[in-house]
Design a protein around this motif. Structure first.
Motif, PDB file in Angstrom:
ATOM      1  N   SER A  28       0.845  -1.197   0.000  1.00 52.63           N
ATOM      2  CA  SER A  28       0.000   0.000   0.000  1.00 52.63           C
ATOM      3  C   SER A  28       0.877   1.242   0.000  1.00 52.63           C
ATOM      4  CB  SER A  28      -0.883   0.005   1.256  1.00 52.63           C
ATOM      5  OG  SER A  28      -0.068   0.138   2.413  1.00 52.63           O
ATOM      6  N   ILE A  29       0.235   2.407  -0.043  1.00 53.31           N
ATOM      7  CA  ILE A  29       0.966   3.679   0.002  1.00 53.31           C
ATOM      8  C   ILE A  29       1.851   3.747   1.244  1.00 53.31           C
ATOM      9  CG2 ILE A  29       0.694   6.173   0.294  1.00 53.31           C
ATOM     10  CD1 ILE A  29       0.108   5.396  -2.490  1.00 53.31           C
ATOM     11  N   PRO A  66      -6.731   5.053  -3.731  1.00 51.55           N
ATOM     12  CA  PRO A  66      -5.836   4.893  -2.580  1.00 51.55           C
ATOM     13  C   PRO A  66      -6.525   5.137  -1.242  1.00 51.55           C
ATOM     14  CG  PRO A  66      -4.735   6.112  -4.321  1.00 51.55           C
ATOM     15  CD  PRO A  66      -6.176   6.002  -4.723  1.00 51.55           C
ATOM     16  N   SER A 119      -2.037  -5.388  -2.644  1.00 49.49           N
ATOM     17  CA  SER A 119      -2.993  -4.654  -3.468  1.00 49.49           C
ATOM     18  C   SER A 119      -4.016  -5.573  -4.111  1.00 49.49           C
ATOM     19  CB  SER A 119      -2.234  -3.866  -4.550  1.00 49.49           C
ATOM     20  OG  SER A 119      -1.464  -4.733  -5.353  1.00 49.49           O
TER      21      SER A 119
END
Length: 464
Positions: free
Chosen positions: A147-148, A262, A284
């Protein structure tokens, strides 16, 4: 500016070390950790530091591991640093815990560092990650579908753990040691490509350096930007309608409308973390499978890690599992109500510690403590009720004569994990923050030339 000066500037810029700090230093004997120990011994006099080096013998490499242990013990004797070596059978531990040796070794190291920290009464742990490690982490997380948050890499500080070398390259570290005639040991497993990170270190990074010799610096700078972006994503994710129960999470699909991908994925991650107790192994592909349910018919489902399932149920996404979040939810609910009035000298309790309050007379020359968990404030500057509580949304703390900073922004600057912020204890004068315990003392309550009486405050942690 020379190497040591850069480290000192980095430490001060990020407020990693204060005077009279006690620091546990992880020392493997490799170039990075030897550099870290040398730099901290150089800073020892300026900051009046107390240092305790800890070496972990993982019992994996036989005589080579014993060589590393002897090297670290001799180095610490030469530098006059107190040291302890701990032998941990990592292969056996990995087998018992059903983990890889890398995972078991990392868990054992940090657990040991924290135990030594508690035994010594210190409050910080220094580890030797550098900017190459940061770049490798970003690439590794990117490759496995992180993820971010994962793309933000390694924080400079997280709770009690500090990383003073995160702003320098591995090549700079080795050059620093060479200039000082300092040797170090090399873990033979680091020369192999058997592990994912080693493959990135020995193959991917050199290839990127051929494209641009500042590739690592650019990745590190991008990771810092991503960390800021992640904070904004978290703020937007707070707007989603999400209900946590013991063994399931309900998300109103209508509340996801208008949110970017996101942001929606952050919402799903929070649900999965609640049920699984962690975000590890959630990629993801799993988040996209949840997101895809929004456009499918009622009853559509997706299987997820840790035995968790997501189901489209009319206007909601229902994410349920085996109830791994029961304990976490119960503890979180118990912590919500911390609100203790400090009525005078004594001991006052939080869930994970206690604060000791003592009134004292003050005169010029009185020693003012500067450790993270021991502070002195001007008693007469407290005008209302002194409260021990958890942060509130509009809390601000005075950071300079010029003004205040929102507590949320301060936490961002200090890289405090979002899930840790709600239960980070603060001391307040009604609605005015006096002390973000362990992190920042307000300028508005500091001792000055007019001070006559003070509160001596000491916070003692029970669990880290």
């Amino acid at each position: 500016m020379d190497f040591s000066g850069r480290i000192r500037e980095f430490v001060m810029q990020h407020e990693l070390i204060e005077k009279n700090d006690g620091i546990v230093v992880g020392v493997s004997g490799g170039a990075d950790s030897v550099c870290l120990l040398l730099c901290l011994t150089e800073l020892r006099k300026h900051f009046k530091l107390r240092l305790k080096a800890v070496h972990i013998n993982h019992m994996i490499r036989g005589e080579e591991a014993d060589r590393d242990q002897s090297f670290v013990e001799e180095l610490c004797r030469e530098l006059g640093v107190d040291e302890i070596s701990v032998r941990i059978n990592v292969p056996q531990l990995a087998k018992e815990k059903h983990l890889t040796e890398e995972e078991a070794g990392r868990n054992a190291r940090y657990q040991t560092f924290k135990e030594v920290m508690e035994d010594t009464g210190f409050h910080k742990i220094a580890v030797a990650h550098n900017s190459d490690d940061l770049a490798e982490t970003v690439i590794f997380n990117m490759a496995r579908g992180s993820s971010i948050k994962g793309l933000a890499g390694i924080p400079v500080r997280r709770d009690c753990i500090i990383r003073p070398l995160l702003g320098v390259r591995r090549s700079e570290i080795e050059e620093y040691l060479k200039e000082r005639g300092r040797s170090f040991v090399t873990d033979s497993t680091n020369l192999l490509d058997d592990y994912s990170r080693n493959s990135i270190r020995h193959t991917v990074i050199p290839a990127l350096n051929k494209l641009n010799d500042r590739a690592v610096d650019h990745i590190a700078a991008a990771a810092e930007d991503v960390a800021e972006i992640y904070e904004m994503i978290c703020d937007m994710a707070d707007t989603a309608e999400i209900h946590f129960e013991e063994d399931r999470v309900k998300i109103a699909t209508k509340s996801l409308e208008g949110l970017r991908g996101p942001v929606r994925r952050e919402v799903y991650l929070r649900a999965l973390e609640h049920l699984a107790g962690k975000r590890k192994d959630i990629g993801s592909v799993h988040l996209d499978s949840i997101d895809g349910l929004r456009s499918k018919e009622n009853g559509s489902a997706a299987d997820l890690p840790y035995g968790i399932t997501a189901v489209k149920s009319y206007d909601n996404l229902i994410i349920s599992g085996i109830g791994a979040g029961k304990k976490a939810k119960k503890e979180a609910e118990e912590k919500k109500d911390l609100f203790v009035e400090i009525s005078g000298d004594g001991i006052y309790y939080t869930d994970n510690g206690e604060i000791q309050v003592k009134t004292m007379d003050y005169s010029p020359g009185t020693e003012i403590p500067s450790g993270d968990l021991v502070k002195m404030i001007d008693k007469d500057k407290v005008s209302g009720k002194m409260l021990l509580r958890y942060p509130q949304q509009e809390d601000r703390v005075k950071i300079s004569a010029a003004g205040y900073k929102k507590l949320g922004r301060l936490f961002t600057d200090l890289k405090v994990e979002r899930e840790d912020r709600k239960t980070a204890p603060v001391l307040a004068d009604d609605n005015e923050i006096i002390w973000v315990i362990g992190r920042r003392l307000s300028e508005a309550f500091k001792v000055d030339s007019s001070t006559k009486s003070v509160y001596l405050l000491e916070y003692i942690q029970k669990n880290i």
